[in-house]
Scaffold this motif. Sequence first.
Motif, mmCIF file in Angstrom:
data_model
loop_
_atom_site.group_PDB
_atom_site.id
_atom_site.type_symbol
_atom_site.label_atom_id
_atom_site.label_comp_id
_atom_site.label_asym_id
_atom_site.label_seq_id
_atom_site.Cartn_x
_atom_site.Cartn_y
_atom_site.Cartn_z
ATOM 1 N N ARG A 136 0.711 -1.355 -0.039
ATOM 2 C CA ARG A 136 -0.006 -0.094 0.012
ATOM 3 C C ARG A 136 0.798 0.981 0.097
ATOM 4 O O ARG A 136 1.831 1.427 0.907
ATOM 5 N N THR A 183 -6.479 -3.255 -16.915
ATOM 6 C CA THR A 183 -6.574 -4.222 -15.885
ATOM 7 C C THR A 183 -6.156 -5.673 -16.207
ATOM 8 O O THR A 183 -5.348 -6.522 -15.666
ATOM 9 N N GLU A 239 -6.387 2.495 -8.328
ATOM 10 C CA GLU A 239 -7.263 1.035 -8.637
ATOM 11 C C GLU A 239 -8.437 1.150 -7.850
ATOM 12 O O GLU A 239 -9.246 0.717 -8.632
ATOM 13 N N LYS A 240 -8.755 1.599 -6.777
ATOM 14 C CA LYS A 240 -9.847 1.874 -6.258
ATOM 15 C C LYS A 240 -10.757 2.574 -7.066
ATOM 16 O O LYS A 240 -12.030 2.416 -7.402
ATOM 17 N N TRP A 241 -10.146 3.909 -7.426
ATOM 18 C CA TRP A 241 -10.920 4.931 -8.241
ATOM 19 C C TRP A 241 -11.119 4.243 -9.648
ATOM 20 O O TRP A 241 -12.134 4.650 -10.359
ATOM 21 N N ASN A 289 -5.666 6.317 -4.226
ATOM 22 C CA ASN A 289 -5.827 4.712 -4.464
ATOM 23 C C ASN A 289 -6.334 4.908 -5.867
ATOM 24 O O ASN A 289 -7.655 4.509 -6.134
ATOM 25 N N TRP A 311 -11.645 1.129 -10.249
ATOM 26 C CA TRP A 311 -12.895 0.095 -10.147
ATOM 27 C C TRP A 311 -14.278 0.958 -10.111
ATOM 28 O O TRP A 311 -15.247 0.534 -10.503
ATOM 29 N N VAL A 312 -14.196 2.089 -9.026
ATOM 30 C CA VAL A 312 -15.254 3.085 -9.293
ATOM 31 C C VAL A 312 -15.855 3.572 -10.377
ATOM 32 O O VAL A 312 -16.880 3.606 -10.980
#
Length: 149
Positions: A15, A92, A22-24, A20, A26-27
Motif C-alpha cells: 500500500r 486491468t 486502483e480503487k478509483w 488509491n 474500479w469505481v
Amino acid sequence: MTAIAEPRAPRAAVRRRGANLEKWGWVYMRASGVLLVVLIFGHLFVNLMVGEGIHGIDFAFVAGKYATPFWQWWDVLMLWLALIHGANGMRTIVNDYVTHAGTRRVLVWALGLAAAFLIVLGTLVVFTFDPCIGFDAETASDTIISICG
C-alpha cells in the motif's frame, strides 16, 4: 489437508501513500458502465426507433443531429466514457496477465496513447463536423438544404 496454491502476483501488494488509483479505476468502471448503458440505449432508440428508423439514417440524418449541441455532447460523452472504460478494462487485463514489468509498462502506455489519440480525433470529428463542405443545392436532400441554406 491440502493447501491452496498462492495466486500468481506480478507485483507485491504494498500500500503506497496517496490516492488509491486502483480503487478509483474500479469505481469509474461501475459508474461509467451504468451511464454508458443509458447513453447507448438512448442513442439506439433515437437512431433506430424514432422517425423512419434504420431507413432514415443517412448523411442528412447525422448532419441534422450534429447541428445541435445536445447531440454533439451526447455522442462525445458516449465516446469518452466508452474509450476510457475500454482502455481501463484492457489495462486491468494487462496488469493481471503480463508478468514482465517492461512489457507491461509498454502495453499500458500504448493503451493510454491509443485511447487519447482516438478521444482527440473523435472529439474533433464531432465538433468540427461541417455538412456544408462541398454543398450542392441541386443534389442535396431537403435536410441538408435547410441546414446549409
